[in-house]
Design a protein around this motif. Sequence first.
Motif, short mmCIF file in Angstrom:
data_model
loop_
_atom_site.label_atom_id
_atom_site.label_comp_id
_atom_site.label_asym_id
_atom_site.label_seq_id
_atom_site.Cartn_x
_atom_site.Cartn_y
_atom_site.Cartn_z
N GLY A 16 0.82 -1.22 0.00
CA GLY A 16 0.00 0.00 0.00
C GLY A 16 0.85 1.25 0.00
O GLY A 16 1.88 1.31 -0.66
N ARG A 17 0.41 2.24 0.76
CA ARG A 17 1.09 3.54 0.80
C ARG A 17 2.57 3.41 1.13
O ARG A 17 2.97 2.54 1.89
CB ARG A 17 0.43 4.45 1.84
CG ARG A 17 -0.98 4.84 1.49
CD ARG A 17 -1.52 5.92 2.44
NE ARG A 17 -0.75 6.11 3.66
CZ ARG A 17 -1.22 5.86 4.90
NH1 ARG A 17 -2.44 5.40 5.06
NH2 ARG A 17 -0.47 6.09 5.94
N THR A 18 3.35 4.35 0.64
CA THR A 18 4.81 4.30 0.87
C THR A 18 5.19 4.71 2.29
O THR A 18 6.25 4.34 2.77
CB THR A 18 5.55 5.21 -0.12
OG1 THR A 18 5.06 6.53 0.01
CG2 THR A 18 5.37 4.72 -1.54
N ASP A 19 4.31 5.47 2.97
CA ASP A 19 4.63 5.91 4.34
C ASP A 19 3.95 5.04 5.41
O ASP A 19 3.94 5.39 6.58
CB ASP A 19 4.24 7.38 4.53
CG ASP A 19 2.76 7.62 4.34
OD1 ASP A 19 2.07 6.78 3.73
OD2 ASP A 19 2.28 8.66 4.81
N LYS A 20 3.42 3.92 5.00
CA LYS A 20 2.73 3.03 5.91
C LYS A 20 3.72 2.39 6.90
O LYS A 20 4.80 1.96 6.51
CB LYS A 20 2.02 1.94 5.09
CG LYS A 20 1.01 1.14 5.84
CD LYS A 20 0.26 0.24 4.85
CE LYS A 20 -0.81 -0.54 5.55
NZ LYS A 20 -1.52 -1.41 4.63
N LYS A 21 3.35 2.33 8.20
CA LYS A 21 4.24 1.74 9.22
C LYS A 21 3.72 0.41 9.75
O LYS A 21 4.50 -0.39 10.26
CB LYS A 21 4.37 2.70 10.41
CG LYS A 21 5.07 3.98 10.12
CD LYS A 21 5.16 4.80 11.39
CE LYS A 21 5.81 6.13 11.17
NZ LYS A 21 5.90 6.91 12.42
N PHE A 22 2.41 0.20 9.69
CA PHE A 22 1.79 -0.99 10.28
C PHE A 22 0.91 -1.68 9.25
O PHE A 22 0.32 -1.03 8.40
CB PHE A 22 0.95 -0.60 11.50
CG PHE A 22 1.73 0.15 12.54
CD1 PHE A 22 2.54 -0.53 13.44
CD2 PHE A 22 1.69 1.53 12.60
CE1 PHE A 22 3.27 0.16 14.39
CE2 PHE A 22 2.42 2.23 13.54
CZ PHE A 22 3.22 1.54 14.44
N CYS A 23 0.80 -2.99 9.38
CA CYS A 23 0.01 -3.74 8.41
C CYS A 23 -1.50 -3.62 8.67
O CYS A 23 -2.29 -3.73 7.75
CB CYS A 23 0.44 -5.20 8.37
SG CYS A 23 0.35 -6.06 9.95
N ASP A 24 -1.89 -3.39 9.94
CA ASP A 24 -3.31 -3.23 10.26
C ASP A 24 -3.46 -2.46 11.58
O ASP A 24 -2.48 -2.25 12.30
CB ASP A 24 -4.02 -4.59 10.31
CG ASP A 24 -3.44 -5.54 11.33
OD1 ASP A 24 -2.96 -5.09 12.39
OD2 ASP A 24 -3.45 -6.76 11.09
N PRO A 25 -4.69 -2.03 11.90
CA PRO A 25 -4.91 -1.26 13.14
C PRO A 25 -4.54 -2.03 14.42
O PRO A 25 -4.11 -1.44 15.41
CB PRO A 25 -6.40 -0.95 13.12
CG PRO A 25 -6.80 -1.03 11.69
CD PRO A 25 -5.90 -2.07 11.08
N GLN A 26 -4.69 -3.35 14.40
CA GLN A 26 -4.35 -4.15 15.58
C GLN A 26 -2.86 -4.09 15.88
O GLN A 26 -2.44 -4.00 17.03
CB GLN A 26 -4.81 -5.61 15.41
CG GLN A 26 -6.31 -5.80 15.43
CD GLN A 26 -6.99 -5.41 14.13
OE1 GLN A 26 -6.38 -5.30 13.08
NE2 GLN A 26 -8.30 -5.18 14.21
N CYS A 27 -2.04 -4.15 14.83
CA CYS A 27 -0.58 -4.05 15.02
C CYS A 27 -0.20 -2.67 15.53
O CYS A 27 0.66 -2.52 16.39
CB CYS A 27 0.16 -4.35 13.73
SG CYS A 27 0.44 -6.11 13.47
N LYS A 28 -0.85 -1.65 15.00
CA LYS A 28 -0.56 -0.28 15.45
C LYS A 28 -0.90 -0.15 16.94
O LYS A 28 -0.12 0.39 17.72
CB LYS A 28 -1.37 0.72 14.64
CG LYS A 28 -1.10 2.15 15.03
CD LYS A 28 -1.89 3.11 14.16
CE LYS A 28 -1.60 4.55 14.58
NZ LYS A 28 -2.35 5.52 13.80
N SER A 29 -2.07 -0.66 17.33
CA SER A 29 -2.50 -0.59 18.73
C SER A 29 -1.56 -1.38 19.64
O SER A 29 -1.16 -0.91 20.71
CB SER A 29 -3.93 -1.13 18.85
OG SER A 29 -4.34 -1.09 20.18
N ALA A 30 -1.19 -2.57 19.23
CA ALA A 30 -0.29 -3.41 20.04
C ALA A 30 1.07 -2.74 20.18
O ALA A 30 1.68 -2.78 21.26
CB ALA A 30 -0.15 -4.78 19.39
N TYR A 31 1.56 -2.12 19.13
CA TYR A 31 2.84 -1.43 19.16
C TYR A 31 2.80 -0.26 20.15
O TYR A 31 3.68 -0.09 20.98
CB TYR A 31 3.19 -0.94 17.75
CG TYR A 31 4.49 -0.18 17.66
CD1 TYR A 31 5.70 -0.85 17.59
CD2 TYR A 31 4.50 1.21 17.64
CE1 TYR A 31 6.90 -0.17 17.50
CE2 TYR A 31 5.69 1.91 17.55
CZ TYR A 31 6.89 1.22 17.47
OH TYR A 31 8.06 1.92 17.39
#
Length: 132
Positions: A16-31
């Motif tokens: 997806g986007r070039t500035d994306k850091k996480f694969c999904d919202p769950q990973c972002k939340s866990a991080y």
Amino acid sequence: MRIYKECCHCSKELRGRTDKKFCDPQCKSAYQYQIEKYNPERFYNKVDNQLKLNRKLLKEYNKGGKVTIRSNVLLELGFNPNFITHYWKNQNGQVYFFIYEYGFLTKKENGKDKYVLILWQDYMAKNSKFTN
């Protein structure tokens, strides 16, 4: 050009986007949870937690509306009289400290430190002061 090649939490390949850091919202939340878990507790949280504990203890020990109790009973349970929300001064010049609707007056009786526990009353609103 992609900035991140894999998820910051689970290390899966990102799409997806070039500035994306996480694969999904769950990973972002866990991080974010992991980051906050190791940070020292913030000042606001310390104050809020102490106010909640103080209120809980005053509520628990003030079943009659006005009760006198030895101060060491509350202090041993974690009560900290330095954390208050406001205070009220009566006509005799005594200062009652409040944590929301539960208040206490510090006094010495027979050589022992005690607290007089009270509940907020509507007539007190005229002379109360809120802490900053």
